[in-house]
Design a protein around this motif. Structure first.
Motif, PDB file in Angstrom:
ATOM      1  N   PHE A 235     118.490  30.589 -32.733  1.00  0.00           N
ATOM      2  CA  PHE A 235     119.883  30.183 -32.882  1.00  0.00           C
ATOM      3  C   PHE A 235     119.988  28.665 -32.722  1.00  0.00           C
ATOM      4  N   GLY A 236     119.269  28.123 -31.745  1.00  0.00           N
ATOM      5  CA  GLY A 236     119.280  26.685 -31.511  1.00  0.00           C
ATOM      6  C   GLY A 236     118.689  25.892 -32.656  1.00  0.00           C
ATOM      7  N   PHE A 237     117.622  26.400 -33.254  1.00  0.00           N
ATOM      8  CA  PHE A 237     117.040  25.715 -34.403  1.00  0.00           C
ATOM      9  C   PHE A 237     118.056  25.636 -35.550  1.00  0.00           C
ATOM     10  N   ARG A 238     118.802  26.723 -35.760  1.00  0.00           N
ATOM     11  CA  ARG A 238     119.847  26.692 -36.796  1.00  0.00           C
ATOM     12  C   ARG A 238     120.914  25.662 -36.448  1.00  0.00           C
ATOM     13  N   TRP A 239     121.243  25.594 -35.168  1.00  0.00           N
ATOM     14  CA  TRP A 239     122.261  24.633 -34.729  1.00  0.00           C
ATOM     15  C   TRP A 239     121.788  23.192 -34.957  1.00  0.00           C
ATOM     16  N   LEU A 240     120.518  22.920 -34.689  1.00  0.00           N
ATOM     17  CA  LEU A 240     119.996  21.577 -34.911  1.00  0.00           C
ATOM     18  C   LEU A 240     120.027  21.215 -36.397  1.00  0.00           C
ATOM     19  N   ARG A 241     119.723  22.175 -37.257  1.00  0.00           N
ATOM     20  CA  ARG A 241     119.787  21.896 -38.696  1.00  0.00           C
ATOM     21  C   ARG A 241     121.199  21.498 -39.110  1.00  0.00           C
ATOM     22  N   PHE A 242     122.182  22.138 -38.479  1.00  0.00           N
ATOM     23  CA  PHE A 242     123.577  21.812 -38.788  1.00  0.00           C
ATOM     24  C   PHE A 242     123.978  20.478 -38.168  1.00  0.00           C
ATOM     25  N   SER A 243     123.714  20.317 -36.879  1.00  0.00           N
ATOM     26  CA  SER A 243     124.219  19.157 -36.155  1.00  0.00           C
ATOM     27  C   SER A 243     123.453  17.874 -36.453  1.00  0.00           C
ATOM     28  N   LEU A 244     122.150  17.983 -36.766  1.00  0.00           N
ATOM     29  CA  LEU A 244     121.361  16.785 -37.032  1.00  0.00           C
ATOM     30  C   LEU A 244     121.286  16.438 -38.511  1.00  0.00           C
ATOM     31  N   PHE A 245     121.145  17.468 -39.359  1.00  0.00           N
ATOM     32  CA  PHE A 245     120.880  17.230 -40.773  1.00  0.00           C
ATOM     33  C   PHE A 245     122.020  17.663 -41.692  1.00  0.00           C
ATOM     34  N   ARG A 246     123.086  18.207 -41.119  1.00  0.00           N
ATOM     35  CA  ARG A 246     124.251  18.657 -41.881  1.00  0.00           C
ATOM     36  C   ARG A 246     123.912  19.740 -42.894  1.00  0.00           C
ATOM     37  N   GLU A 247     122.953  20.588 -42.551  1.00  0.00           N
ATOM     38  CA  GLU A 247     122.662  21.729 -43.406  1.00  0.00           C
ATOM     39  C   GLU A 247     123.695  22.830 -43.158  1.00  0.00           C
ATOM     40  N   ASP A 248     123.856  23.691 -44.145  1.00  0.00           N
ATOM     41  CA  ASP A 248     124.898  24.715 -44.085  1.00  0.00           C
ATOM     42  C   ASP A 248     124.400  25.951 -43.322  1.00  0.00           C
ATOM     43  N   THR A 249     124.131  25.777 -42.023  1.00  0.00           N
ATOM     44  CA  THR A 249     123.593  26.872 -41.221  1.00  0.00           C
ATOM     45  C   THR A 249     124.598  27.396 -40.199  1.00  0.00           C
ATOM     46  N   PHE A 250     125.742  26.743 -40.074  1.00  0.00           N
ATOM     47  CA  PHE A 250     126.802  27.206 -39.171  1.00  0.00           C
ATOM     48  C   PHE A 250     128.142  27.135 -39.904  1.00  0.00           C
ATOM     49  N   LYS A 251     129.044  28.009 -39.499  1.00  0.00           N
ATOM     50  CA  LYS A 251     130.363  28.035 -40.099  1.00  0.00           C
ATOM     51  C   LYS A 251     131.404  27.581 -39.081  1.00  0.00           C
ATOM     52  N   ILE A 252     132.140  26.543 -39.445  1.00  0.00           N
ATOM     53  CA  ILE A 252     133.221  26.060 -38.583  1.00  0.00           C
ATOM     54  C   ILE A 252     134.411  26.992 -38.731  1.00  0.00           C
ATOM     55  N   ARG A 253     135.051  27.322 -37.617  1.00  0.00           N
ATOM     56  CA  ARG A 253     136.224  28.196 -37.660  1.00  0.00           C
ATOM     57  C   ARG A 253     137.356  27.547 -38.455  1.00  0.00           C
ATOM     58  N   GLU A 254     138.091  28.402 -39.188  1.00  0.00           N
ATOM     59  CA  GLU A 254     139.180  27.902 -40.025  1.00  0.00           C
ATOM     60  C   GLU A 254     140.219  27.143 -39.213  1.00  0.00           C
ATOM     61  N   GLU A 255     140.540  27.643 -38.015  1.00  0.00           N
ATOM     62  CA  GLU A 255     141.539  26.966 -37.190  1.00  0.00           C
ATOM     63  C   GLU A 255     141.065  25.591 -36.738  1.00  0.00           C
ATOM     64  N   GLU A 256     139.752  25.437 -36.577  1.00  0.00           N
ATOM     65  CA  GLU A 256     139.203  24.139 -36.201  1.00  0.00           C
ATOM     66  C   GLU A 256     139.308  23.173 -37.384  1.00  0.00           C
ATOM     67  N   ILE A 257     139.050  23.664 -38.593  1.00  0.00           N
ATOM     68  CA  ILE A 257     139.193  22.824 -39.783  1.00  0.00           C
ATOM     69  C   ILE A 257     140.645  22.407 -39.956  1.00  0.00           C
ATOM     70  N   ARG A 258     141.544  23.367 -39.762  1.00  0.00           N
ATOM     71  CA  ARG A 258     142.985  23.067 -39.889  1.00  0.00           C
ATOM     72  C   ARG A 258     143.428  22.041 -38.839  1.00  0.00           C
ATOM     73  N   ARG A 259     142.969  22.208 -37.613  1.00  0.00           N
ATOM     74  CA  ARG A 259     143.338  21.276 -36.550  1.00  0.00           C
ATOM     75  C   ARG A 259     142.843  19.870 -36.863  1.00  0.00           C
ATOM     76  N   HIS A 260     141.634  19.801 -37.401  1.00  0.00           N
ATOM     77  CA  HIS A 260     141.066  18.505 -37.755  1.00  0.00           C
ATOM     78  C   HIS A 260     141.882  17.835 -38.868  1.00  0.00           C
ATOM     79  N   ARG A 261     142.252  18.620 -39.889  1.00  0.00           N
ATOM     80  CA  ARG A 261     143.041  18.061 -40.992  1.00  0.00           C
ATOM     81  C   ARG A 261     144.405  17.576 -40.521  1.00  0.00           C
TER      82      ARG A 261
END
Length: 270
Positions: A235-261
């Motif tokens: 799980f952590g390796f997938r997280w590093l791919r997302f957080s370090l390299f911006r690979e599509d290995t994690f899904k941001i919650r819709e409410e978090e995207i909305r809050r950011h916008r």
């Protein structure tokens, strides 16, 4: 690249899975356990999990008590070395007169010896990784008729699971991001260290911070990583791919995207 690695890549005979060599380590050898002193043993994330569970302590305590993390100006990622005893020989803390006290959970370098693995990928246009023999005095292990293929040795030493997780780790550590000159900010270096080596602290981060409010993780995965260190590491390796390299290995919650916008539209930086 250090001098030993250059020497290996330039001149060591390259071995494949079917190549043969002779070796046998045994208590009757006069050199028994001498290779367990005054040596730098780099630990992989899988090594740390096996060893801290064998010791019955948390990853944080294991790292504090049994490891050191050297750092140089040219270093791109954190490294973890086994801390030797502060005695004349710099002996491994897990070795006594009868040999290795954690033999079933010994780290990958000890398990594979006298084989090493080189990863030419660190050089532009390089080939695939290969095995090589490490011949160091006063080792008497080569003075035997016991013959192995590389594949037989790997299987006999129980290295398959180590190699599986080691491969996942190498995909992160030898990612094109680094090979093309990418570097990590200090906070990203700390994240890498926590995820790869301090898995118990990473578990606290996942379940004790706002992580699960920001990222969608299915219930089955959550239940598994609560108690399974190896699943948490994957799980952590997938997280590093997302957080370090911006690979599509994690899904941001819709409410978090909305809050950011909404925050961006209102002139706030989030």
């Amino acid at each position: 690249m250090d001098n030993f690695k250059r020497e290996v890549l330039a001149g060591y005979p390259r071995l494949g899975a079917g190549d043969r060599f002779r070796f046998l380590c045994h208590r009757g050898a006069s050199c028994f356990t001498q290779c367990c002193a005054d040596v730098n043993i780099f630990l992989t994330p899988y090594d740390v999990i096996r060893m801290k569970n064998r010791a019955g302590i948390s990853s944080s305590e294991f790292l504090r008590k049994h490891t050191v993390s050297p750092f140089t100006k040219t270093q791109k990622l954190p490294a973890v070395l086994l801390k030797m005893r502060d005695d004349e020989r710099r002996t491994c803390p897990f070795v006594d007169g009868d040999g290795c006290t954690i033999y079933g959970d010994r780290p990958w370098p000890c398990r594979m010896y006298p084989l090493g693995v080189a990863s030419p990928k660190e050089q532009p246009g390089a080939e695939e990784e290969f095995y090589f023999l490490i011949r160091e005095p006063p080792c008497e292990g080569f003075e035997t008729d016991r013959e192995w293929t590389v594949a037989e040795w790997v299987r006999d030493q129980g290295a398959d699971e180590y190699d599986r997780f080691g491969g996942m780790f190498k995909e992160i550590a030898l990612h094109d991001f680094f090979l093309k000159g990418g570097t990590l900010l200090p906070e990203k270096m700390e994240m890498f260290y926590m995820v790869c080596y301090d898995v118990d602290r990473f578990r606290d981060f996942v379940f004790g911070s706002t992580f699960l409010k920001r990222f969608a993780v299915d219930d089955r995965t959550l239940e598994t990583i609560k108690s399974d260190d190896l699943e948490l590491l994957k799980f952590g390796f997938r997280w590093l791919r997302f957080s370090l390299f911006r690979e599509d290995t994690f899904k941001i919650r819709e409410e978090e995207i909305r809050r950011h916008r909404e925050g961006t539209a209102g002139g706030r930086h989030v």
